[in-house]
Design an enzyme around this catalytic site. Sequence first.
Site, PDB file in Angstrom:
ATOM      1  N   HIS A   1      -8.842  -6.773  -4.686  1.00  0.00           N
ATOM      2  CA  HIS A   1      -7.823  -5.925  -5.165  1.00  0.00           C
ATOM      3  C   HIS A   1      -7.473  -4.710  -3.992  1.00  0.00           C
ATOM      4  O   HIS A   1      -6.300  -4.282  -3.833  1.00  0.00           O
ATOM      5  CB  HIS A   1      -8.583  -4.984  -6.319  1.00  0.00           C
ATOM      6  CG  HIS A   1      -7.785  -3.877  -6.900  1.00  0.00           C
ATOM      7  ND1 HIS A   1      -6.716  -3.997  -7.571  1.00  0.00           N
ATOM      8  CD2 HIS A   1      -7.914  -2.464  -6.694  1.00  0.00           C
ATOM      9  CE1 HIS A   1      -6.048  -2.872  -7.988  1.00  0.00           C
ATOM     10  NE2 HIS A   1      -6.726  -1.965  -7.576  1.00  0.00           N
TER      11      HIS A   1
ATOM     12  N   GLN B   1      -7.438  -5.521  -0.552  1.00  0.00           N
ATOM     13  CA  GLN B   1      -6.281  -6.343   0.350  1.00  0.00           C
ATOM     14  C   GLN B   1      -4.866  -6.196  -0.289  1.00  0.00           C
ATOM     15  O   GLN B   1      -4.066  -6.119   0.306  1.00  0.00           O
ATOM     16  CB  GLN B   1      -6.872  -7.632   0.383  1.00  0.00           C
ATOM     17  CG  GLN B   1      -8.264  -7.917   1.142  1.00  0.00           C
ATOM     18  CD  GLN B   1      -8.018  -7.542   2.463  1.00  0.00           C
ATOM     19  OE1 GLN B   1      -8.375  -6.244   2.823  1.00  0.00           O
ATOM     20  NE2 GLN B   1      -7.506  -8.121   3.477  1.00  0.00           N
ATOM     21  N   ASP B   2      -4.891  -6.334  -1.722  1.00  0.00           N
ATOM     22  CA  ASP B   2      -3.706  -6.265  -2.343  1.00  0.00           C
ATOM     23  C   ASP B   2      -2.933  -4.785  -2.194  1.00  0.00           C
ATOM     24  O   ASP B   2      -1.757  -4.579  -1.770  1.00  0.00           O
ATOM     25  CB  ASP B   2      -3.935  -6.531  -3.789  1.00  0.00           C
ATOM     26  CG  ASP B   2      -3.897  -7.845  -3.999  1.00  0.00           C
ATOM     27  OD1 ASP B   2      -3.557  -8.772  -3.451  1.00  0.00           O
ATOM     28  OD2 ASP B   2      -4.297  -8.207  -5.235  1.00  0.00           O
ATOM     29  N   HIS B   3      -3.913  -3.895  -2.293  1.00  0.00           N
ATOM     30  CA  HIS B   3      -3.389  -2.508  -1.999  1.00  0.00           C
ATOM     31  C   HIS B   3      -2.695  -2.218  -0.360  1.00  0.00           C
ATOM     32  O   HIS B   3      -1.701  -1.721  -0.267  1.00  0.00           O
ATOM     33  CB  HIS B   3      -4.530  -1.592  -2.329  1.00  0.00           C
ATOM     34  CG  HIS B   3      -4.182  -0.894  -3.767  1.00  0.00           C
ATOM     35  ND1 HIS B   3      -3.654   0.270  -4.210  1.00  0.00           N
ATOM     36  CD2 HIS B   3      -5.130  -1.481  -4.888  1.00  0.00           C
ATOM     37  CE1 HIS B   3      -3.893   0.115  -5.471  1.00  0.00           C
ATOM     38  NE2 HIS B   3      -4.874  -0.633  -6.054  1.00  0.00           N
TER      39      HIS B   3
END
Length: 104
Positions: free
Chosen positions: A76, A78-80
């Site tokens: 999560h 890394q997505d941000h």
Amino acid sequence: MVEIEQTAFEIIASAGDAQSMMLSALQCAREGKFQEAENLMNEAKTSLAKAHNAQTGLIVEESKGNKSKYSIIMVHAQDHLMNAILSQTLIGEMLHLYKRLEEK
């Protein structure tokens, strides 16, 4: 070993702050407040660097053989971070477009 959840939350918080500042900068540019937009983008750059440095710390530790456990929170994070990095590029270009429109 680095505490993965703590680092993940640092990435999420810093990338989220950067994203919010960049969206505020876009709103400022839409209103013709270009200096304020520029200031916000610079602040966002600082927050984004903090998130990126946290990520780099994890990469360095893993390169030394200190592997961390898989964590959905880290995914999560890394997505941000990736979204904030992409936003930096796109919003930066949009600010240039707003400036050019203002000049015409």
